[in-house]
Design an enzyme around this catalytic site. Structure first.
Site, PDB file in Angstrom:
ATOM      1  N   GLU A   1      -6.420 -14.333  -9.849  1.00 30.38           N
ATOM      2  CA  GLU A   1      -6.394 -12.867  -9.925  1.00 30.38           C
ATOM      3  C   GLU A   1      -7.169 -12.349 -11.144  1.00 30.38           C
ATOM      4  OE1 GLU A   1      -2.189 -12.029  -9.656  1.00 30.38           O
ATOM      5  OE2 GLU A   1      -2.174 -12.467  -7.500  1.00 30.38           O
TER       6      GLU A   1
ATOM      7  N   ASN B   1       5.021   0.324  -4.953  1.00 36.85           N
ATOM      8  CA  ASN B   1       5.985  -0.131  -5.967  1.00 36.85           C
ATOM      9  C   ASN B   1       5.376  -0.253  -7.371  1.00 36.85           C
ATOM     10  OD1 ASN B   1       4.502  -2.399  -5.520  1.00 36.85           O
ATOM     11  ND2 ASN B   1       6.184  -3.680  -4.819  1.00 36.85           N
TER      12      ASN B   1
ATOM     13  N   LYS C   1      -0.643   0.218  -9.818  1.00 39.66           N
ATOM     14  CA  LYS C   1      -1.067   0.494  -8.444  1.00 39.66           C
ATOM     15  C   LYS C   1      -1.368   1.991  -8.235  1.00 39.66           C
ATOM     16  CE  LYS C   1       1.293  -3.456  -6.334  1.00 39.66           C
ATOM     17  NZ  LYS C   1       2.207  -3.878  -5.240  1.00 39.66           N
TER      18      LYS C   1
ATOM     19  N   TYR D   1      -5.514  -9.843  -1.737  1.00 38.88           N
ATOM     20  CA  TYR D   1      -4.219 -10.161  -1.122  1.00 38.88           C
ATOM     21  C   TYR D   1      -4.345 -11.135   0.045  1.00 38.88           C
ATOM     22  CZ  TYR D   1      -1.356  -6.710  -3.681  1.00 38.88           C
ATOM     23  OH  TYR D   1      -0.647  -6.013  -4.632  1.00 38.88           O
TER      24      TYR D   1
ATOM     25  N   HIS E   1       1.763  -4.558  -9.960  1.00 33.39           N
ATOM     26  CA  HIS E   1       1.600  -5.945  -9.498  1.00 33.39           C
ATOM     27  C   HIS E   1       1.678  -6.874 -10.701  1.00 33.39           C
ATOM     28  CE1 HIS E   1      -0.138  -9.506  -7.610  1.00 33.39           C
ATOM     29  NE2 HIS E   1      -0.815  -9.653  -8.732  1.00 33.39           N
TER      30      HIS E   1
END
Ligand code: GDP
Length: 138
Positions: free
Chosen positions: A127, A113, A10, A50, A116
């Protein structure tokens, strides 16, 4: 069973130059990198990725974050790849992530965070297809 999963380094981790260290953790854990690239996505593209979270309160903030800088999407392969990557990542909130996990080591907050990872076979399929064309996975 040999399985493929999808992962993203990310924008927070990319910005902090953690990409190499995270890739090293992934390879050390036995994953083969099948496909990988570096790109930036628009807010609209982040919203499409998302979409399952579209009604969650953090959706606007999450999609702004995911479009805030370069990311590294990748396709990873090993036995039991989906569950094993989730284990290697640790809990969504790094405060709850186990010692030794990627999020414990590299994540700053529940939103920023670091990584993913797909949570099931159907989401992995969606995805992978969102970021990679068939010829990139041959
Ligand atoms: P994951 O499967 O562990 O990535 O977690 P989820 O699928 O539940 O959420 C997707 C992503 O949304 C997470 O990785 C975080 O970046 C973000 N996120 C999840 N929960 C929250 C939250 O409560 N607040 C904020 N700001 N972001 C969140």
């Amino acid at each position: 069973m040999l399985q493929r999963t999808f992962s993203i380094i990310k924008p927070d981790a990319f910005r902090k130059r953690y990409a190499g260290a995270i890739l090293a953790e992934i390879e050390k854990a036995g994953f083969k990198i099948v496909a990988i690239k570096r790109l930036s996505i628009s807010k609209t593209q982040a919203e499409g990725f998302y979409y399952v979270h579209k009604d969650r309160p953090f959706f606007p903030s999450l999609t702004t974050f995911m479009s805030s800088g370069p990311i590294i999407p990748m396709v990873l392969e090993k036995d039991n790849a989906i569950a094993d990557l989730r284990k290697l990542m640790g809990a969504t909130n790094p405060a709850n992530a186990e010692e030794g996990t990627i999020r414990r080591k590299f994540a700053a907050s529940i939103e920023e965070n670091a990584i993913h990872g797909s949570d099931a076979e159907d989401t992995a399929k969606f995805e992978i297809g969102y970021f990679f064309a068939g010829y990139e996975l041959a």
